[in-house]
Design a protein around this motif. Structure first.
Motif, PDB file in Angstrom:
ATOM      1  N   UNK A 236      18.756-129.444 -83.880  1.00  0.00           N
ATOM      2  CA  UNK A 236      19.835-128.522 -84.493  1.00  0.00           C
ATOM      3  C   UNK A 236      20.417-127.368 -84.250  1.00  0.00           C
ATOM      4  N   UNK A 237      19.165-125.912 -84.686  1.00  0.00           N
ATOM      5  CA  UNK A 237      18.641-125.125 -84.350  1.00  0.00           C
ATOM      6  C   UNK A 237      18.864-124.502 -83.166  1.00  0.00           C
ATOM      7  N   UNK A 238      18.023-125.819 -82.370  1.00  0.00           N
ATOM      8  CA  UNK A 238      17.936-125.242 -80.890  1.00  0.00           C
ATOM      9  C   UNK A 238      18.983-125.365 -79.981  1.00  0.00           C
ATOM     10  N   UNK A 239      20.422-126.329 -80.076  1.00  0.00           N
ATOM     11  CA  UNK A 239      21.033-125.803 -80.006  1.00  0.00           C
ATOM     12  C   UNK A 239      21.988-124.969 -79.803  1.00  0.00           C
ATOM     13  N   UNK A 240      21.969-124.399 -81.644  1.00  0.00           N
ATOM     14  CA  UNK A 240      22.800-123.144 -81.190  1.00  0.00           C
ATOM     15  C   UNK A 240      22.176-121.730 -80.771  1.00  0.00           C
ATOM     16  N   UNK A 241      20.507-121.996 -80.717  1.00  0.00           N
ATOM     17  CA  UNK A 241      20.133-120.378 -80.198  1.00  0.00           C
ATOM     18  C   UNK A 241      20.535-121.076 -78.132  1.00  0.00           C
ATOM     19  N   UNK A 242      20.680-122.141 -78.158  1.00  0.00           N
ATOM     20  CA  UNK A 242      20.692-122.215 -76.538  1.00  0.00           C
ATOM     21  C   UNK A 242      22.125-121.928 -76.200  1.00  0.00           C
ATOM     22  N   UNK A 243      22.775-122.588 -77.084  1.00  0.00           N
ATOM     23  CA  UNK A 243      24.692-121.861 -77.101  1.00  0.00           C
ATOM     24  C   UNK A 243      24.636-120.875 -76.651  1.00  0.00           C
ATOM     25  N   UNK A 244      23.995-119.903 -77.574  1.00  0.00           N
ATOM     26  CA  UNK A 244      24.179-118.910 -77.921  1.00  0.00           C
ATOM     27  C   UNK A 244      23.227-118.125 -76.439  1.00  0.00           C
ATOM     28  N   UNK A 245      22.208-117.772 -76.389  1.00  0.00           N
ATOM     29  CA  UNK A 245      21.876-117.583 -74.659  1.00  0.00           C
ATOM     30  C   UNK A 245      22.554-117.950 -73.998  1.00  0.00           C
ATOM     31  N   UNK A 246      23.903-119.615 -73.384  1.00  0.00           N
ATOM     32  CA  UNK A 246      24.700-119.395 -73.397  1.00  0.00           C
ATOM     33  C   UNK A 246      25.859-118.168 -72.843  1.00  0.00           C
ATOM     34  N   UNK A 247      26.027-118.085 -74.219  1.00  0.00           N
ATOM     35  CA  UNK A 247      27.234-117.020 -74.498  1.00  0.00           C
ATOM     36  C   UNK A 247      27.287-116.246 -73.645  1.00  0.00           C
ATOM     37  N   UNK A 248      25.225-115.127 -73.670  1.00  0.00           N
ATOM     38  CA  UNK A 248      24.712-114.136 -73.361  1.00  0.00           C
ATOM     39  C   UNK A 248      25.507-114.587 -72.101  1.00  0.00           C
ATOM     40  N   UNK A 249      24.452-115.480 -71.001  1.00  0.00           N
ATOM     41  CA  UNK A 249      25.436-114.997 -70.324  1.00  0.00           C
ATOM     42  C   UNK A 249      26.599-114.521 -69.363  1.00  0.00           C
ATOM     43  N   UNK A 250      27.542-115.149 -70.194  1.00  0.00           N
ATOM     44  CA  UNK A 250      29.099-115.463 -69.883  1.00  0.00           C
ATOM     45  C   UNK A 250      29.591-113.313 -69.865  1.00  0.00           C
ATOM     46  N   UNK A 251      28.794-112.609 -70.932  1.00  0.00           N
ATOM     47  CA  UNK A 251      29.164-111.301 -70.883  1.00  0.00           C
ATOM     48  C   UNK A 251      28.644-110.422 -69.654  1.00  0.00           C
ATOM     49  N   UNK A 252      28.633-109.649 -69.452  1.00  0.00           N
ATOM     50  CA  UNK A 252      28.373-108.700 -68.702  1.00  0.00           C
ATOM     51  C   UNK A 252      28.002-107.120 -69.662  1.00  0.00           C
ATOM     52  N   UNK A 253      26.589-106.179 -68.552  1.00  0.00           N
ATOM     53  CA  UNK A 253      26.477-106.143 -69.390  1.00  0.00           C
ATOM     54  C   UNK A 253      26.226-104.673 -67.890  1.00  0.00           C
ATOM     55  N   UNK A 254      26.208-103.255 -68.415  1.00  0.00           N
ATOM     56  CA  UNK A 254      25.810-102.268 -67.744  1.00  0.00           C
ATOM     57  C   UNK A 254      24.304-102.656 -67.075  1.00  0.00           C
ATOM     58  N   UNK A 255      24.392-102.824 -64.995  1.00  0.00           N
ATOM     59  CA  UNK A 255      23.277-102.865 -64.949  1.00  0.00           C
ATOM     60  C   UNK A 255      21.928-101.234 -65.012  1.00  0.00           C
ATOM     61  N   UNK A 256      21.203-101.622 -64.795  1.00  0.00           N
ATOM     62  CA  UNK A 256      20.559 -99.900 -65.521  1.00  0.00           C
ATOM     63  C   UNK A 256      19.361-100.271 -64.107  1.00  0.00           C
ATOM     64  N   UNK A 257      19.545 -99.839 -63.231  1.00  0.00           N
ATOM     65  CA  UNK A 257      17.759-100.146 -62.663  1.00  0.00           C
ATOM     66  C   UNK A 257      17.459 -98.891 -62.764  1.00  0.00           C
ATOM     67  N   UNK A 258      16.017 -98.401 -62.576  1.00  0.00           N
ATOM     68  CA  UNK A 258      14.969 -97.239 -63.272  1.00  0.00           C
ATOM     69  C   UNK A 258      15.386 -96.536 -61.494  1.00  0.00           C
TER      70      UNK A 258
END
Length: 696
Positions: A236-258
């Motif tokens: 149950x805990x693992x599923x919640x965290x895996x779903x959160x990781x999936x949700x994060x992947x669906x968001x976009x962030x500014x790419x900040x290459x060096x």
């Protein structure tokens, strides 16, 4: 229970009187509630039910064999029947007064459950007039406290030939066998439980077998059933965290290459010291994360002094080079000022702005203008950063220092201040090492980086235990503090409370008027205003106060390299991690340092051993595991203080690493293949827990 619940009301399944009694005694309303009341032990043929672990005055329930029966009379004419009972681990007695029926029912060789208040006489455990329930063998009849069983049918049928007898956590008014009778009836009326995962996980019993077998195991014992239910909790805990990781992947962030010739490069090439191998590794990990279009979510853990600040500055400069702003959230105004000084000392090529609640109006107005206009490259602030009045021009990276000091709402609000729907990258830092199982559960949605090495120049902290029962040692500890101050150093004296005996105010008064009357002694505690606390810490950092008597408010505080000795009074009142965090306040300069753990604990008591364990090692990661042994917190989601239902009931976060590791891996696979099923399976988590997980 991972996608399944038995919502039947107790009153619809059990006799009305029993349902009401269970609700009153245990607070349970549904059959699911009662089924989650798992046994604390299981007795096979009257053995191993832990009577020896109980304390005097506890209500205990145990199963044992009567090995002797003796009758005698007291001086006032009372007849006493004394049974000697062996529960497989402990031999104890049960005494009954003027109870002739006892000798008719309980004979040598009888096996029975006994429930009563534990007392000790000359060190020997005994029960006085306990309730009892005879467990029938072949050809025998059940007897004793049978009322709970007669409500559900023939007691002999229910009690005979049980492979294991469950012993439940009970109360004075709700005996273990009464709970057992109710659960047995609920299980008999329960339809077969479908497998929530579709198929039984390899190597485990089915979910239906586990629910029934954890209460009434067959010859195989309770272990396979416990393992399956533990796996379900971990999954149950693992599923919640895996779903959160999936949700994060669906968001976009500014790419900040060096940037090749930017601020980051200039900082790295101009550092006056060598980075450790660990720092280089983490910097490379952050560089890779920040270069992506998905939001970074990374936890950086490292001992006090392991170099987290410079690593975070490298990451922030990478964001600044890419044209974005950074926010560094710190728990106190003193720490904000320290961070601003440290960052400026490391690199002066960017504009660093501090924002705190107590700033003068004009200064705050200018800071807010710098932030919204984009003039400020790095903003260091307290909770003031989270206010709606703070608008960033283009926030690309959020760094949270000492993440455990902030509520989940606060971190979420700061991360929501991105531009054009972009989610800023997130780096959270902690000086409190996190055990592997906690990292996989509570922080399972974060990538974890670890700094284990200390930079050159850091001196180890010597730790000693000074017990109150050795008064000469206590006097020597006070003298030792005076010697350090005489040598030009400074000291902390930490107290477990503000008022009363051994509190900050009393100790401050005694030390200031007594052994340290020739030094400047200050005090610090949580009831002081923010301005007062900041003023005292600033004076201590400047060397104006020689000895600071304080509560744990200094646990996360300003660096004072000149502080070389700490006395922690009544150390038994603090947890393992807290003692380690407090110890980290000294030894921050190049001087040899000392931490003195004073204790009132008795020699060889559990508290005494715990303190000596802390003193014996400075490895925070080893101590984190030790802390888990002593605390064994059941609610890894962090809501235990709110009174909500615990998500983890059976899982042992220290011993069940293999179960957690497998469940975490299985959860990632399940979310990848069947995300909708995963979402349905975790719906049972308490709403407060879900909010915590979504925002943490």
């Amino acid at each position: 229970m991972l996608g399944w619940t038995d919502d039947r009301k107790l009153a619809d399944v059990l006799p009305d009187k029993e349902a009401k009694a269970l609700t009153k005694a245990l607070g349970y309303v549904t059959c699911h509630d009662l089924l989650e009341h798992t046994p604390r032990a299981w007795s096979r043929h009257g053995s191993g039910v832990l009577a020896e672990d109980a304390l005097e005055g506890d209500m205990i329930t145990c199963v044992g064999e009567v090995i002797a029966v003796r009758e005698f009379h007291t001086r006032d004419g009372k007849t006493v029947t004394r049974l000697t009972i062996n529960d497989g681990r402990t031999v104890f007695t049960a005494s009954f007064f003027n109870s002739a029926y006892v000798t008719r029912l309980l004979r040598q060789g009888s096996k029975a459950m006994f429930s009563g208040k534990l007392k000790f006489y000359r060190g020997e455990p005994q029960l006085q007039h306990p309730d009892f329930l005879i467990l029938p063998g072949p050809g025998e009849k059940a007897a004793g406290s049978l009322k709970a069983f007669t409500l559900y049918g023939d007691p002999d049928e229910q009690l005979r030939d049980l492979d294991f007898v469950p012993i439940y956590p009970a109360t004075a008014k709700m005996a273990s066998w009464r709970i057992m009778a109710a659960i047995r009836h609920i299980l008999r009326t329960l339809d077969p439980v479908p497998e929530p995962l579709g198929e039984v996980p390899a190597g485990h019993v089915s979910f239906d077998e586990a629910i029934r077998g954890v209460h009434f195991p067959g010859p195989e014992g309770p272990e396979p059933h416990l393992e399956r239910l533990k796996y379900n909790e971990a999954l149950t805990l693992g599923l919640v965290m895996a779903l959160r990781r999936l949700e994060t992947l669906r968001r976009t962030a500014p790419a900040l290459p060096p940037v090749e010739d930017g601020h980051r490069t200039r900082l790295l090439s101009g550092l006056p010291f060598e980075l450790t191998d660990g720092q280089r590794t983490v910097i490379a990990e952050l560089e890779q994360d920040l270069s992506q279009g998905e939001p970074m979510s990374r936890l950086l853990q490292g001992e006090v002094g392991s170099g987290k600040t410079v690593v975070s500055l490298v990451a922030m400069l990478q964001a600044v080079d890419a044209g974005r702003q950074c926010a560094l959230l710190a728990p106190t105004e003193v720490l904000v000022a320290q961070h601003a000084r440290t960052l400026t000392g490391l690199y002066t090529g960017v504009k660093i702005v501090a924002l705190t609640g107590s700033m003068p109006v004009a200064a705050k107005r200018q800071a807010l203008l710098d932030i919204v206009s984009g003039e400020a490259d790095i903003v260091v602030g307290t909770h003031a950063l989270i206010q709606d009045t703070v608008e960033f021009f283009d926030l690309g990276l959020v760094v949270v220092d000492e993440q455990h000091r902030f509520g989940v709402e606060q971190r979420a609000r700061l991360r929501a201040k991105g531009r054009d729907g972009k989610t800023p990258h997130l780096l959270v830092m902690t000086a409190t090492p996190i055990p592997r199982t906690i990292a996989m559960t509570v922080f399972g949605d974060l990538e974890v980086s670890t700094l284990r090495e200390l930079p050159d120049g850091r001196r180890p902290i010597e730790s000693v235990v000074v017990p109150e029962y050795k008064p000469a040692w206590v006097r020597r500890a006070i003298t030792r503090i005076g010697e350090e101050v005489e040598a030009g150093r400074q000291a902390y004296v930490v107290c477990p409370r503000i008022d009363g005996e051994g509190g900050v105010l009393e100790v401050f008064d005694i030390l200031g008027r007594g052994p340290f009357r020739n030094f400047v002694v200050g005090y610090l505690h949580g009831r002081m205003s923010g301005e007062e606390k900041d003023s005292v810490m600033s004076r201590f950092a400047a060397g104006e106060i020689h000895i600071l008597v304080a509560t744990t408010v200094i646990e996360v505080g300003v660096d004072v390299p000149n502080a070389t000795v700490m006395l922690i009074r009544e150390a038994e009142n603090f947890g393992v991690s807290q003692l380690h965090q407090l110890r980290g306040r000294v030894g921050r300069g190049g001087h040899a340092s000392l931490c003195i753990f004073h204790t009132l604990a008795e020699e060889n008591s559990e508290a005494d051993r715990r303190i000596r364990d802390v003193a014996a090692t400075s490895d925070g990661f080893q101590l984190a595991e030790l802390d888990l042994i002593h605390r064994q917190e059941g609610d890894v989601l962090g809501t235990s203080q709110s009174g909500t239902t615990r998500t983890v009931r059976l899982l042992n976060l220290l011993e069940d690493y293999a179960i957690i590791e497998r469940a975490t891996s299985d959860a990632a696979v399940l979310v990848g293949r069947h995300p909708l099923l995963a979402q349905r399976l975790v719906l049972e988590i308490d709403r407060t827990d879900r909010e915590f997980l979504e925002k943490s």
